[in-house]
Design a protein around this motif. Structure first.
Motif, PDB file in Angstrom:
ATOM      1  N   SER A 122       1.583  -3.784 -10.424  1.00 33.38           N
ATOM      2  CA  SER A 122       2.036  -3.098  -9.591  1.00 33.38           C
ATOM      3  C   SER A 122       2.527  -2.391  -8.001  1.00 33.38           C
ATOM      4  O   SER A 122       1.904  -4.248  -8.039  1.00 33.38           O
ATOM      5  N   ASN A 160       3.730   1.025  -7.157  1.00 30.97           N
ATOM      6  CA  ASN A 160       3.554   2.218  -6.960  1.00 30.97           C
ATOM      7  C   ASN A 160       2.559   3.529  -6.522  1.00 30.97           C
ATOM      8  O   ASN A 160       2.663   4.486  -6.792  1.00 30.97           O
ATOM      9  N   VAL A 161       1.515   2.227  -6.188  1.00 30.52           N
ATOM     10  CA  VAL A 161      -0.126   3.054  -5.815  1.00 30.52           C
ATOM     11  C   VAL A 161      -0.349   2.797  -4.722  1.00 30.52           C
ATOM     12  O   VAL A 161       0.334   1.984  -4.114  1.00 30.52           O
ATOM     13  N   TYR A 162      -1.488   3.158  -4.362  1.00 31.44           N
ATOM     14  CA  TYR A 162      -1.361   2.873  -2.983  1.00 31.44           C
ATOM     15  C   TYR A 162      -2.811   1.412  -2.854  1.00 31.44           C
ATOM     16  O   TYR A 162      -2.387   0.834  -1.496  1.00 31.44           O
ATOM     17  N   ASN A 174      -2.427  -1.788  -4.772  1.00 28.04           N
ATOM     18  CA  ASN A 174      -1.363  -2.124  -5.874  1.00 28.04           C
ATOM     19  C   ASN A 174      -2.404  -4.162  -6.246  1.00 28.04           C
ATOM     20  O   ASN A 174      -2.600  -4.113  -5.228  1.00 28.04           O
TER      21      ASN A 174
END
Length: 271
Positions: A113, A115-117, A119
């Motif tokens: 991952s 694309n989030v804060y 990962n």
């Protein structure tokens, strides 16, 4: 029938002329090899052109059938690929100062991952291969993250693209160090904070792991300085570091065993 006889009678002279002309041409061709070769060559040229046109037409008409055959073959090839065991091998890792090859575990990223804060990555190796929490994860280009959780066959990695990550890093050409973290904005950049203003830095300088970490060996590549910000209040620099790794495209990685980690941690707890 009467009309046919009338036509022949009216054009008898012309018909006779054409018959005699044909006979004379036939006799000429038969008796002269040069004329015969020219006639045959011309006939082959004409017939060859006709055959080519006919063949092109047949090929055009058969395109649908050919496309169906190709589609079937592609389907078979894809099916074979999907059922073939992964034969990709990891790139050979150059020797790391202070780390023996037997203290390096090879694994493959099976989930990533970015694309989030916060990962994470998942690896296809775990406790059975000797992986433990707080081990450093790198590849041939630089650091990836830190092992956080393990199971017998798998492990998860807290990525450097995680706002909770704090890694000791320094400027390669000097011993000035700071804290490496991520501001959550770009997958291609991390930030080096708390770098003293006395440090001599410029765009393009290389950032590597520092010597104050028991997770990563010193001088593992991270990236290069892309932008420099100075805080006039604290007199510290904040740097945008362009990563050597493309964190959105990861394959095989290397987990580094640290024999001294527990000893250092126990010693620090006594202070």
């Amino acid at each position: 029938m009467q009309q046919i006889f009338n036509f022949i009678f009216k054009n008898s002279n012309r018909i006779l002329f054409l018959i005699l002309l044909g006979i004379s041409l036939f006799l000429t061709i038969q008796s002269h090899s040069f004329h015969r070769s020219k006639i045959i060559s011309s006939a082959n040229f004409l017939s060859g052109g006709v055959y080519e046109k006919v063949n092109n037409l047949n090929e055009y008409l058969n395109l649908k059938n050919e496309n169906d055959i190709l589609a079937l073959e592609n389907a078979k090839l894809r099916s074979m690929l999907f059922n073939v065991k992964d034969t990709a091998t990891a790139k050979t890792l150059d020797s790391i100062e202070g780390v023996k090859l037997k203290d390096i575990i090879v694994a493959k990223v099976i989930k990533n991952s970015y694309n989030v804060y916060e990962n994470y990555l998942t690896l296809n190796s775990g406790e059975l291969q000797g992986i433990k929490t707080d081990m450093g994860v790198i590849n041939s280009l630089g650091i990836i993250g830190i092992i956080e959780n393990t199971s017998p066959k798998y492990s998860t990695v807290i990525s450097i693209l995680n706002k909770r990550t704090q890694i000791n890093a320094k400027i390669k050409k000097s011993d000035h160090f700071g804290s490496l973290n991520w501001n959550g904005k770009s997958t291609g950049f991390v930030q080096l904070t708390d770098l003293p203003r006395l440090a001599l830095i410029k765009i393009g300088d290389t950032i590597v792991t520092g010597g104050q970490s028991v997770i990563f060996p010193e001088n593992i590549n991270i990236g290069t300085i892309a932008k420099i910000y100075r805080d006039n209040v604290t007199n510290y620099y904040t740097l945008d570091v362009k990563l050597f790794n493309d964190m959105t495209n990861l394959g095989h990685v290397y987990i580094i065993k640290s024999k001294d980690r527990e000893e250092v941690n126990n010693l620090e707890k006594k202070n």
